[in-house]
Design an enzyme around this catalytic site. Structure first.
Site, mmCIF file in Angstrom:
data_model
loop_
_atom_site.group_PDB
_atom_site.id
_atom_site.type_symbol
_atom_site.label_atom_id
_atom_site.label_comp_id
_atom_site.label_asym_id
_atom_site.label_seq_id
_atom_site.Cartn_x
_atom_site.Cartn_y
_atom_site.Cartn_z
ATOM 1 N N LEU A 37 0.854 -1.187 0.000
ATOM 2 C CA LEU A 37 0.000 0.000 0.000
ATOM 3 C C LEU A 37 0.892 1.239 0.000
ATOM 4 C CD1 LEU A 37 -2.829 -0.811 2.601
ATOM 5 C CD2 LEU A 37 -3.141 -0.386 0.164
ATOM 6 N N ASP A 38 0.583 2.212 -0.850
ATOM 7 C CA ASP A 38 1.330 3.467 -0.855
ATOM 8 C C ASP A 38 1.198 4.156 0.500
ATOM 9 O OD1 ASP A 38 2.092 3.163 -3.517
ATOM 10 O OD2 ASP A 38 0.299 4.189 -4.259
ATOM 11 N N PRO A 39 2.153 5.023 0.851
ATOM 12 C CA PRO A 39 2.059 5.734 2.137
ATOM 13 C C PRO A 39 0.735 6.481 2.327
ATOM 14 C CG PRO A 39 4.227 6.033 1.191
ATOM 15 C CD PRO A 39 3.411 5.320 0.152
ATOM 16 N N ARG A 173 -3.883 4.222 -8.811
ATOM 17 C CA ARG A 173 -3.383 5.531 -9.258
ATOM 18 C C ARG A 173 -3.435 5.632 -10.785
ATOM 19 N NH1 ARG A 173 2.342 6.381 -7.635
ATOM 20 N NH2 ARG A 173 2.456 4.192 -7.015
#
Length: 295
Positions: A37-39, A173
């Site tokens: 998971l991205d930050p 994204r």
């Protein structure tokens, strides 16, 4: 300490950072996650502890479900609001336009991952190359959007939210960016929550910030519970010892009816999960995929 932990990751921390925290709390060096998971993103992050880390790749293949918020009229270099603004444009679309755009992405689609991603190019993470100002681009790949629908229409910030169930390797994204291109005004991801991984819902996850060294054991599940989609087979004590010591098992001596060639199955002795086996019709044996526990 060993097992499977379902964490609800907060925003502002990397998946690696979440793993590092679990290492400290569990006092265990062998800890790994499945499905980065991205930050900026929040939500379900499955974590394996101890010998159970050998199972992480099997969960990584599973479908995932997200709730995403997209901002129209804004394009960034990271394809989310944390990046540098590349372009802005006027937004002149309706909710019906958004619904139509979303429907066009359902099914198998070609997708180009973000430049700022963990994908490796010549052995180096692409985000590292991008930060050096190098011209990089990930190769296009096929992913599957199994379901996608609008859950909240456009607001005064030109943001809308949708839910999506996607295959392994899908970048939300990139999906947000591509939706903006379809609508002709550009778009970037402003919020993201992973709500489902495999058979696990976010309501079953423990918030990372609520875990302590004193209570973490309460939330660690048996590692076999992480793979409910795999068939289980029971063996005798003698067979369990042989399997745990690296010995293959004859299919003739197992209750192996209905199994398929090359099928991966969970091996149990009573309630003890021994490990994973793989069926070989050619050898008429249950081969060892990985051993986790001893009988």
């Amino acid at each position: 300490m060993q097992g499977f932990l379902l964490v609800d990751k907060p925003s502002g921390i990397t998946s690696f950072g979440a793993v590092a925290r679990i290492k400290r709390l569990a006092n265990e060096k062998r800890v790994g996650h499945t499905g980065t998971l991205d930050p900026m993103a929040t939500g379900v992050l499955p974590i394996f502890i101890g010998k159970a880390t050998a199972l992480s790749s099997y969960l990584a293949e599973s479908d995932k479900k997200y709730v995403a918020t997209v901002r129209l009229g804004l394009t960034t270099d990271t394809d989310d609001v944390t990046g540098n603004i590349i372009a802005t444009s006027k937004v002149g679309v309706s909710d019906d336009d958004v619904i139509s755009a979303l429907s066009g992405f359902k099914g198998r689609v070609r997708q180009t991952p973000p430049v700022y991603s963990a994908i490796k190019q010549n052995g180096v993470r692409m985000y590292r190359l991008a930060r050096q100002g190098l011209d990089v681009k990930a190769p296009e790949r096929e992913v599957e959007i199994k379901d996608i629908s609008l859950i909240s229409g456009l607001d005064e910030q030109n943001e809308f939210s949708f839910s999506a169930t996607v295959s392994k390797g899908t970048y939300i994204r990139s999906l947000a960016r591509d939706i903006g291109e379809t609508l002709g005004c550009g778009a970037t991801l402003s919020r993201l929550k992973r709500t489902f991984v495999s058979n696990f819902d976010i309501k079953d996850a423990v918030p990372l910030d609520s875990l302590t060294s004193e209570n973490i054991k309460e939330y660690i599940k048996n590692e076999a519970d992480a793979l409910p989609f795999l068939t289980s087979i029971g063996v005798t004590e003698k067979q369990a010892v042989r399997f745990a010591n690296g010995g293959e098992l004859s299919l003739d001596r197992l209750n192996a009816n209905g199994l398929c060639d090359r099928q991966i199955i969970k091996v149990f002795f009573g309630n003890t999960f021994i490990g994973l086996g793989i069926v070989s019709f050619e050898k008429q044996m249950l081969l060892i995929k990985c051993n986790i526990n001893r009988p």
